[in-house]
Design an enzyme around this catalytic site. Structure first.
Site, PDB file in Angstrom:
ATOM      1  CE  LYS A   1      37.665 137.912  -7.532  1.00 46.31           C
ATOM      2  NZ  LYS A   1      36.831 137.351  -6.452  1.00 46.31           N
TER       3      LYS A   1
ATOM      4  CG  ASP B   1      38.936 137.883  -3.223  1.00 49.04           C
ATOM      5  OD1 ASP B   1      39.216 137.072  -2.316  1.00 49.04           O
ATOM      6  OD2 ASP B   1      37.849 137.864  -3.829  1.00 49.04           O
TER       7      ASP B   1
ATOM      8  CD  GLU C   1      36.583 139.879  -1.038  1.00 51.86           C
ATOM      9  OE1 GLU C   1      35.567 139.249  -1.378  1.00 51.86           O
ATOM     10  OE2 GLU C   1      36.951 140.928  -1.603  1.00 51.86           O
TER      11      GLU C   1
ATOM     12  CG  ASP D   1      33.395 136.643  -0.523  1.00 50.71           C
ATOM     13  OD1 ASP D   1      32.172 136.460  -0.348  1.00 50.71           O
ATOM     14  OD2 ASP D   1      33.890 136.703  -1.660  1.00 50.71           O
TER      15      ASP D   1
ATOM     16  CE  LYS E   1      31.034 137.939  -3.250  1.00 50.33           C
ATOM     17  NZ  LYS E   1      31.948 136.906  -3.792  1.00 50.33           N
TER      18      LYS E   1
END
Length: 353
Positions: free
Chosen positions: A162, A189, A215, A240, A264
């Site tokens: 991240k 991400d 991402e 995302d 998701k």
């Protein structure tokens, strides 16, 4: 087959370690478990994991919807008229994300149990296992390297990192991770933290890292900015937070703003909606990943069964359960050296509590 009883349980779960992403620090999560019982004795379970940012729901929102909408609506319905049920709930629910996903999961669980097969096979079945990434939140360089070493020692071969708060720190971190762990796959991400120019700079400075995919580098609502990153880099760019519906997927695909989608279940409203999103992605030549938020193993199991059911879903990021303390559904699937394997029992798997 009529639904005769509906009950639920709220789980207030602590994480073993808080983690930081570009827009928040998380230390706990609330999950809701829905139990649907039928006149023939079949029982199905669903999970909701509300998140104010991702699903636009609070735990209080979901609990209110369960008590005042979902339970009264479901009782007496034909469990196999699931499309009718879900379309009806879409009109009634003020918040339609994880609450709707919870019902969808439970209905599919019952259907697969009735057929006496695992859910992924009921959905179509394409593969029997899938590797998952495991995530490093925004940590110092030293802590990131230490955490990566621990993950690799556990058998994980894919690490997602991240970032999005500091371009310089993100570049330094990715370079050192590659130097120390040459054999693993690295994903990054941005969690909406970059401008398009910053994202392209990050790509240029980390080319030697061979990042697998990038991402959500830019903010939701600015499709053209994501498109600039896609056009300005040679690694796949994945949406995302920008993907909450089939319409989002179609719009981003039509504009050629992305290369991949992260599905998701909690964010899009269920397994069936995830399958529709994947179909749109596949028709546009985009690959897909099934991701997660902070979900207990029951929610992760639902994502796993979706991922195993479709050829186009080649990637998984299903690690949201690993930091949850006192997860009551551990054992519903296996995780062996970074590989997720479903239960051999019917539906989502054997529920042991």
């Amino acid at each position: 087959m009529k639904i005769t009883n509906i009950s639920y349980e709220r789980l207030d779960l602590q994480l073993s370690e808080p983690y930081t992403i570009a827009y928040e620090t998380v230390s706990k999560t609330a999950n809701f478990i829905l139990k649907i019982e039928t006149e023939k004795g079949f029982v199905g379970y669903g999970c909701a994991a509300p998140d104010q940012v991702v699903t636009r729901e609070s735990p209080e929102d979901v609990e209110h919807e369960i008590r005042n909408v979902i339970i009264p609506y479901l009782k007496g319905m034909n469990v196999f008229m699931s499309s009718e049920i879900l379309e009806g709930l879409k009109l009634l629910l003020k918040q339609k994300s994880s609450a709707l996903a919870m019902v969808d999961i439970a209905l599919l669980d019952i259907a697969a149990r009735k057929q006496e097969i695992p859910l992924y096979q009921f959905l179509g079945g394409y593969r029997h296992s899938i590797p998952t990434s495991i995530t490093i939140g925004i940590l110092s360089l030293e802590d990131s390297l230490k955490t990566a070493k621990e993950f690799v020692s556990q058998g994980f071969n894919i690490i997602k990192v991240k970032g999005g708060l500091s371009l310089e720190e993100d570049v330094e971190k990715m370079m050192h991770l590659r130097e120390n762990f040459s054999a693993i796959s690295l994903r990054f991400d941005g969690n909406q933290g970059y401008t398009s120019a910053e994202a392209i700079t990050f790509y240029e400075r980390t080319k030697s890292v061979n990042i697998e995919f990038f991402e959500q580098p830019t903010k939701v609502g600015f499709d053209s900015h994501m498109g600039e990153v896609t056009d300005g880099t040679s690694i796949p760019v994945m949406a995302d937070e920008s993907i909450k519906s089939v319409k989002d997927t179609f719009r981003l695909a039509q504009g050629k703003h992305i290369d991949m989608v992260n599905i998701k279940i909690m964010k899009v409203g269920g397994i069936r909606e995830g399958m529709r999103i994947n179909a749109v992605a596949q028709s546009a030549g985009l690959e897909a990943m099934v991701g997660c938020i902070d979900e207990c193993s029951l929610g992760i199991a639902a994502g796993l069964h979706l991922a195993l059911s479709r050829k186009n879903i080649k990637y998984a990021d299903l690690d949201g359960h690993l930091d949850i303390l006192d997860d009551p559904f551990r054992g519903i699937f296996k995780l062996e050296k970074g590989i997720l394997l479903p239960s051999k029992y019917s539906g989502l798997g054997k529920i042991e509590r």
